[in-house]
Design a protein around this motif. Structure first.
Motif, PDB file in Angstrom:
ATOM      1  N   GLU A  36       0.716  -0.753  -0.081  1.00 26.61           N
ATOM      2  CA  GLU A  36      -0.112   0.114   0.171  1.00 26.61           C
ATOM      3  C   GLU A  36       1.227   1.585   0.055  1.00 26.61           C
ATOM      4  O   GLU A  36       0.069   1.834  -0.668  1.00 26.61           O
ATOM      5  N   ARG A  37       1.832   1.257   0.545  1.00 25.96           N
ATOM      6  CA  ARG A  37       2.883   2.278   1.416  1.00 25.96           C
ATOM      7  C   ARG A  37       3.704   2.836   0.056  1.00 25.96           C
ATOM      8  O   ARG A  37       3.864   3.732  -1.642  1.00 25.96           O
ATOM      9  N   LYS A  77       2.104   2.375  -3.647  1.00 23.67           N
ATOM     10  CA  LYS A  77       1.595   2.524  -4.713  1.00 23.67           C
ATOM     11  C   LYS A  77       1.690   3.714  -4.237  1.00 23.67           C
ATOM     12  O   LYS A  77       1.056   4.527  -4.974  1.00 23.67           O
ATOM     13  N   GLN A  78       0.762   3.798  -2.626  1.00 27.96           N
ATOM     14  CA  GLN A  78       0.443   5.361  -2.559  1.00 27.96           C
ATOM     15  C   GLN A  78       1.651   6.749  -2.971  1.00 27.96           C
ATOM     16  O   GLN A  78       1.561   7.552  -3.931  1.00 27.96           O
ATOM     17  N   LYS A  79       3.397   6.278  -3.289  1.00 24.32           N
ATOM     18  CA  LYS A  79       4.632   6.361  -3.891  1.00 24.32           C
ATOM     19  C   LYS A  79       4.618   6.421  -4.751  1.00 24.32           C
ATOM     20  O   LYS A  79       5.288   7.774  -5.634  1.00 24.32           O
ATOM     21  N   TYR A  80       4.342   5.304  -5.281  1.00 21.35           N
ATOM     22  CA  TYR A  80       3.574   5.408  -6.859  1.00 21.35           C
ATOM     23  C   TYR A  80       3.064   5.965  -7.270  1.00 21.35           C
ATOM     24  O   TYR A  80       3.355   7.278  -8.535  1.00 21.35           O
ATOM     25  N   GLU A  81       1.592   6.560  -7.108  1.00 21.67           N
ATOM     26  CA  GLU A  81       0.867   7.725  -7.402  1.00 21.67           C
ATOM     27  C   GLU A  81       1.348   9.106  -6.974  1.00 21.67           C
ATOM     28  O   GLU A  81       1.500   9.926  -7.384  1.00 21.67           O
ATOM     29  N   GLU A  82       2.207   9.376  -6.088  1.00 18.12           N
ATOM     30  CA  GLU A  82       2.792  10.967  -5.621  1.00 18.12           C
ATOM     31  C   GLU A  82       3.116  10.715  -6.738  1.00 18.12           C
ATOM     32  O   GLU A  82       3.534  11.516  -7.499  1.00 18.12           O
TER      33      GLU A  82
END
Length: 94
Positions: A60-61, A63-68
């Motif tokens: 999850e972390r 994925k969030q970093k990739y989206e950012e």
């Protein structure tokens, strides 16, 4: 069911991973080839079915970093395309 300890999914996969590590260490110290195959099969099973449970928070972390990262990359591309990066505020065009 008396005497049966109910274990969470993460606990089950963590225990299997720990057993796999111990079997791997045993295989290294004894150099018994069948244990290597058992370790490989158990590792594949853990990776295939237990990865989502064991590393849920990490994924999850990530994925969030990739989206950012994608948002920043798109904003940078838009800025470069429009040329706003090179223009200064309040500059006069003569």
């Amino acid at each position: 069911m008396k005497g049966v300890v109910m274990m969470s999914q993460k606990g089950k996969w963590t225990l299997l991973l720990f057993v796999d590590i111990l079997l791997f260490l045993l295989a290294i110290t004894t150099t018994l080839t069948p244990i290597y195959f058992l370790v490989i099969l158990l590792s594949f099973f853990i990776y295939k079915d237990g990865n989502a449970v064991l590393f849920k928070e990490y994924d999850e972390r990530k994925k969030q970093k990739y989206e950012e990262y994608k948002r920043v990359q798109e904003a940078a591309q838009a800025t470069i395309r429009t040329g706003k990066l090179l223009k200064r505020k309040g500059s006069c065009n003569k």
